[in-house]
Design an enzyme around this catalytic site. Structure first.
Site, PDB file in Angstrom:
ATOM      1  N   GLY A 113       1.157   8.278  10.174  1.00  0.00           N
ATOM      2  CA  GLY A 113       1.017   8.316   8.711  1.00  0.00           C
ATOM      3  C   GLY A 113       1.403   9.642   8.094  1.00  0.00           C
TER       4      GLY A 113
ATOM      5  CE  LYS B 205       1.444   4.068  14.170  1.00  0.00           C
ATOM      6  NZ  LYS B 205       0.032   3.888  13.835  1.00  0.00           N
TER       7      LYS B 205
ATOM      8  N   GLY C 201      -2.852   4.711   5.231  1.00  0.00           N
ATOM      9  CA  GLY C 201      -3.342   4.807   3.862  1.00  0.00           C
ATOM     10  C   GLY C 201      -2.206   5.061   2.893  1.00  0.00           C
TER      11      GLY C 201
ATOM     12  CD  GLU D  59      -2.500  -4.809   9.307  1.00  0.00           C
ATOM     13  OE1 GLU D  59      -2.249  -5.715   8.476  1.00  0.00           O
ATOM     14  OE2 GLU D  59      -2.365  -3.613   9.049  1.00  0.00           O
TER      15      GLU D  59
ATOM     16  CB  THR E  31      -0.881  -0.006   1.281  1.00  0.00           C
ATOM     17  OG1 THR E  31      -1.492  -1.289   1.364  1.00  0.00           O
ATOM     18  CG2 THR E  31      -1.925   1.066   1.256  1.00  0.00           C
ATOM     19  CB  VAL E  32       3.328   2.636   2.393  1.00  0.00           C
ATOM     20  CG1 VAL E  32       4.120   3.921   2.536  1.00  0.00           C
ATOM     21  CG2 VAL E  32       2.292   2.521   3.515  1.00  0.00           C
TER      22      VAL E  32
ATOM     23  CG  ASP F 280       0.313   0.701  15.123  1.00  0.00           C
ATOM     24  OD1 ASP F 280       1.273   0.540  14.370  1.00  0.00           O
ATOM     25  OD2 ASP F 280      -0.474   1.671  15.028  1.00  0.00           O
TER      26      ASP F 280
HETATM   27  N1  HSE Z   1      -2.547  -0.035  11.674  1.00  0.00           N
HETATM   28  C1  HSE Z   1      -2.295   1.361  11.853  1.00  0.00           C
HETATM   29  C2  HSE Z   1      -3.586   2.061  12.262  1.00  0.00           C
HETATM   30  C3  HSE Z   1      -1.797   2.055  10.639  1.00  0.00           C
HETATM   31  O1  HSE Z   1      -4.656   1.449  12.293  1.00  0.00           O
HETATM   32  O2  HSE Z   1      -3.506   3.235  12.544  1.00  0.00           O
HETATM   33  C4  HSE Z   1      -0.346   1.962  10.426  1.00  0.00           C
HETATM   34  O3  HSE Z   1       0.371   2.445  11.515  1.00  0.00           O
END
Ligand code: HSE
Length: 437
Positions: A134, A205, A302, A190, A13-14, A201
């Site tokens: 993102g 970050k 995205g 996912e 995707t990226v 996740d």
């Molecule tokens: N899976 C992450 C989210 C996106 O739902 O924000 C990528 O970091």
């Protein structure tokens, strides 16, 4: 000036978005960077997919090592993900004199210290704007735009999937499981959504942001992480009644004892702008001593939004690569030999306010027993509500909000409250952040 040559690892995707946006906006990007930025090699296991995306002049391979070792490649863009092959490829690229742009937050949160040290020794740049929130340029803002400030705290909605689930639960009155299924069908979560819903996740970050904000090493092992799987519609509704929204927040704060680093569902006042960030969108509030609170909002995932961040890094690296390393923006904003060893404090020592909900048998003395225990642990109540019993039940819900309290005291009080024979089931505990000072 001769073009800068990019090797792209991964056309998911990226990667696909990066190729497309770079091609579409290539002229404007070159005017900004001072030279053409051209993807000349692509590696992906799916050769057909890579060939479909790329122009015929691009060399396509299924062997990523061809790119990380190729003498003509200036910057390697790692968009494979994972922590084993991606790490080897990044280290190999650095060893071969290349700069690296990556979106791999899991890798950097866990192995950033090692990777940054290797890069530093080789004079290589490792850029990772796309790893956090993102398309929102939050790394750039923290590292450069806010550099005058002593940053006091950061709070962010930094997982779109979790935020989508919480928004849908609140707006449509659906259960966690129902919305998760919907998110998976829509392709947000996912197939294995553990990283999103368990807060991992977001923890990756906030680890990276904390390191940049406070000039400490990246320390993923120190993040307290609690996901959203146990949240119920009931608590979302009660929070609303009390003027709060529940959000999965990544939080890092500088306090007297050290640095707080945590991810958990959090009640935040509904009137805060960040409380109104819905669906898959991300937002980060950064509080600096000079600037006050600043808010960054946008798409946290995205194809093209994340490509926007990858390409911003490509332009930065293009501009900075000819500067000697002392005159580049340091990877974590602070000079690498001046990182601080301020400790990350254990969650038990964190001080915050709390929402508690418990189910109790409706009879005299119950409230007195509970408030006695709370007082024993020096916990001050800021609001207390008892919900009327339904016709078919002899139990009622008690909702209690507290003033600032040390987490270990709340935990000890909950253990004692749960031993009362009039309390049925577990006490629900959710942290509250006012996000104002
Ligand atoms: N899976 C992450 C989210 C996106 O739902 O924000 C990528 O970091």
């Amino acid at each position: 000036m001769k073009p800068i040559h990019i090797g792209l690892l991964g056309v998911g995707t990226v990667g696909g978005g990066t190729y497309t946006v770079l091609k579409r906006n290539h002229e404007e990007i070159a005017r900004r960077a001072g030279r053409d930025i051209v993807i000349t090699m692509i590696a992906d296991k799916d050769l057909e997919k890579a060939r479909k995306l790329a122009d015929p002049s691009v060399i396509v391979t299924d062997n990523a090592h061809e790119i990380t070792t190729h003498p003509d490649i200036d910057i390697v863009v790692e968009l494979i993900g994972g922590q084993t092959i991606a790490k080897d490829l990044i280290l190999e690229a650095i060893a071969h004199g290349k700069h690296v742009v990556t979106a791999n937050k899991a890798l950097l949160a866990n192995h950033g210290t090692e990777i940054f040290a290797v890069a530093r020794a080789k004079g290589a740049i490792v850029a990772f704007e796309a790893a956090v929130a993102g398309g929102i340029p939050i790394i750039k803002a923290l590292r450069e735009g806010l550099t005058a400030n002593r940053i006091t705290w950061i709070a962010g909605i930094i997982n779109g999937t979790a935020n989508f689930i919480l928004s849908e639960m609140r707006e449509k009155g659906l259960s966690f499981a129902q919305v998760l299924e919907q998110a998976q069908k829509l392709g947000y979560a996912e197939a294995d959504p553990t990283y999103d819903i368990e807060g991992i996740d977001a923890a990756h970050k906030i680890t990276l942001m904390s390191a940049i904000a406070f000039g400490i090493p990246v320390q993923f092992s120190k993040v307290y992480t609690e996901g959203i799987t146990q949240l119920t519609g009931e608590d979302i509704r009660y929070a609303e009644e009390l003027g709060y929204r529940i959000k999965l927040l990544g939080i890092t704060k500088r306090v007297e004892k050290g640095i707080e680093l945590r991810v958990h569902p959090t009640l935040i006042p509904m009137r805060r702008l960040i409380a109104n960030v819905e669906g898959v969108m991300n937002a980060v509030v950064v509080k600096g001593d000079a600037v006050g609170a600043t808010l960054y909002y946008g798409a946290g995932a995205g194809s093209e939004p994340t490509a926007s961040a990858v390409i911003a890094d490509l332009v930065d690296v293009t501009r900075m690569q000819t500067a000697d390393p002392m005159h580049r923006v340091p990877t974590l904003s602070f000079q690498p030999d001046l990182l601080s060893d301020t400790p990350v404090i254990p969650m038990e020592e964190v001080e915050t306010a709390y929402y508690m909900r418990m189910q109790v048998i409706d009879k005299p003395g119950v409230m007195a027993d509970i408030t006695r225990i709370v007082a024993d642990y020096n916990i001050s109540i800021s609001a207390l509500i008892q919900k009327e019993a339904s016709a078919d039940s002899n139990t009622v819900s008690i909702i209690m909000l507290t003033h600032l309290t040390v987490e270990k005291n709340i935990n000890a009080a909950i253990v004692r409250i749960e031993t009362l024979s009039v309390v049925t089931g577990k006490v629900i505990r959710i942290r509250i952040e006012e996000l104002k000072d």
